[in-house]
Design an enzyme around this catalytic site. Sequence first.
Site, PDB file in Angstrom:
ATOM      1  N   ILE A  86       5.017 -10.455 -12.467  1.00 26.37           N
ATOM      2  CA  ILE A  86       3.598 -10.817 -12.439  1.00 26.37           C
ATOM      3  C   ILE A  86       3.188 -11.031 -10.989  1.00 26.37           C
ATOM      4  O   ILE A  86       3.715 -11.916 -10.306  1.00 26.37           O
ATOM      5  CB  ILE A  86       3.320 -12.091 -13.265  1.00 26.37           C
ATOM      6  CG1 ILE A  86       3.894 -11.944 -14.675  1.00 26.37           C
ATOM      7  CG2 ILE A  86       1.834 -12.366 -13.320  1.00 26.37           C
ATOM      8  CD1 ILE A  86       3.379 -10.745 -15.429  1.00 26.37           C
ATOM      9  N   ASP A  87       2.233 -10.210 -10.527  1.00 27.27           N
ATOM     10  CA  ASP A  87       1.810 -10.275  -9.128  1.00 27.27           C
ATOM     11  C   ASP A  87       0.288 -10.163  -9.066  1.00 27.27           C
ATOM     12  O   ASP A  87      -0.275  -9.072  -9.074  1.00 27.27           O
ATOM     13  CB  ASP A  87       2.466  -9.152  -8.321  1.00 27.27           C
ATOM     14  CG  ASP A  87       2.215  -9.302  -6.825  1.00 27.27           C
ATOM     15  OD1 ASP A  87       1.528 -10.263  -6.430  1.00 27.27           O
ATOM     16  OD2 ASP A  87       2.718  -8.464  -6.059  1.00 27.27           O
ATOM     17  N   SER A  88      -0.372 -11.317  -8.991  1.00 28.74           N
ATOM     18  CA  SER A  88      -1.839 -11.317  -8.912  1.00 28.74           C
ATOM     19  C   SER A  88      -2.328 -10.870  -7.539  1.00 28.74           C
ATOM     20  O   SER A  88      -3.529 -10.639  -7.346  1.00 28.74           O
ATOM     21  CB  SER A  88      -2.377 -12.724  -9.227  1.00 28.74           C
ATOM     22  OG  SER A  88      -1.871 -13.669  -8.294  1.00 28.74           O
ATOM     23  N   GLY A  89      -1.411 -10.739  -6.573  1.00 30.86           N
ATOM     24  CA  GLY A  89      -1.801 -10.256  -5.250  1.00 30.86           C
ATOM     25  C   GLY A  89      -1.742  -8.751  -5.119  1.00 30.86           C
ATOM     26  O   GLY A  89      -2.147  -8.210  -4.089  1.00 30.86           O
TER      27      GLY A  89
END
Length: 420
Positions: free
Chosen positions: A262-265
């Site tokens: 999970i990588d919101s960036g």
Amino acid sequence: MASTITVITDDGSRSVQVPFGPEMTVEMIKAVLENELQVPTANLMLLHNNTMLLDNNATCQSLGINNGDMVKVMFIGVRQQPQQQQQQQQQQMFQAPPAPQNSRGIQGLGNLPQTYAEIKYEDLPIDPGLTFQDLPPQIMNNPSNLRNVVLKNQHLLRQLQHMNPKMAEAIQSDNVAALRQYQMEQQMNQYMGRRNEYLEIQRLNNDPTNPEAQRAIMERIRNEQVEQNRQLAMEHSPESFTRVLMLYVPLRVQNTEIQAFIDSGAQTTIMSESCAKKCGVMRLLDTRFAGQAVGVGTAKILGKVHLAQINFGGTFFQCSFTVLEDATGDKNMEFLLGLDMLKRYQASIDLKSNQLHMWAGDNCVSVPFLSEGELPESKGGTKGLSQAMSDSTNNNNNNNNNNNNNNAMDTSDDKKSSST
């Protein structure tokens, strides 16, 4: 008046009067200090006139040590104790040792034998809250005990890998002598650092008005403030010095189980080339979207899959993702859930409950993040690592038992031969 030499500790907190004789060896002096300082002889290093006494069989006469001389002792691989605590130990030297106290409730520490000898593996403590500050001298002063405790408590090993990789490597090796050698080198480097610091302070104090000396003094003051800040952080926020486990969730792509990062960036959702082949979606790859991905690094884009189903928590979501070439991408990042899909399904990263929430219409689907034990070592986890360590320990125990059995058989044969 009896002939004696004075032995002082490296920090000057203690001094011991040792009986002197010209034929007295370094090993005999260490034996006296072992009884006085409660430190094994293997962890003692003697210095006379700033020269290390490395030969245990050398006599005082051959080394030029005379009656009334002063000898310095260094502790190699032993944590130095505060002066107040040392004074308390001196006062209690002729009293019965008190029962071990364990205010933090660490399992197994109170039952350890009061000896510097090797402790059985099964008797060593194992506790997720155990820290290096909790370890007593009978563990810290014995490289074999220290190695077994760290391997038994994987969180200590991960902390060492982050803070002290060389020591972690020495512990992971099968050679206990390598760990002892590293401890001695580390202690020696610390001693030489303190000695050089003392000489530097003397040099600066000889000419304090010199502009170069003033700059050096200001730099030393700044470094001391930085170190004080680090020690405060170690005391009040120790978690900031540990490695943070990244966020992964389990999901299925085309009925193939994978672990999604999970990588919101990340602007877009990404899948590796090998993962796309494993999931059978390469046939849907649109190569017209090939190109170059630029961010912290660069990677070659093979194309884009416009629509594929992912099974998240038992609910199907439609997903599109970019496929990166394995040679230029992170080999451990098989699937990265980026901001495009997180916003599309109104995802919420809930760190309090340790879950990822995604909305499918009016239905909220929640999936817990994968724990450390569920992730492989390549992703920062310990899956399979504890079992490997256990197998290695069992093999070592079996080898020791076989050696003991062979020795017993050899002894029996010798007795039969003697009887004949």
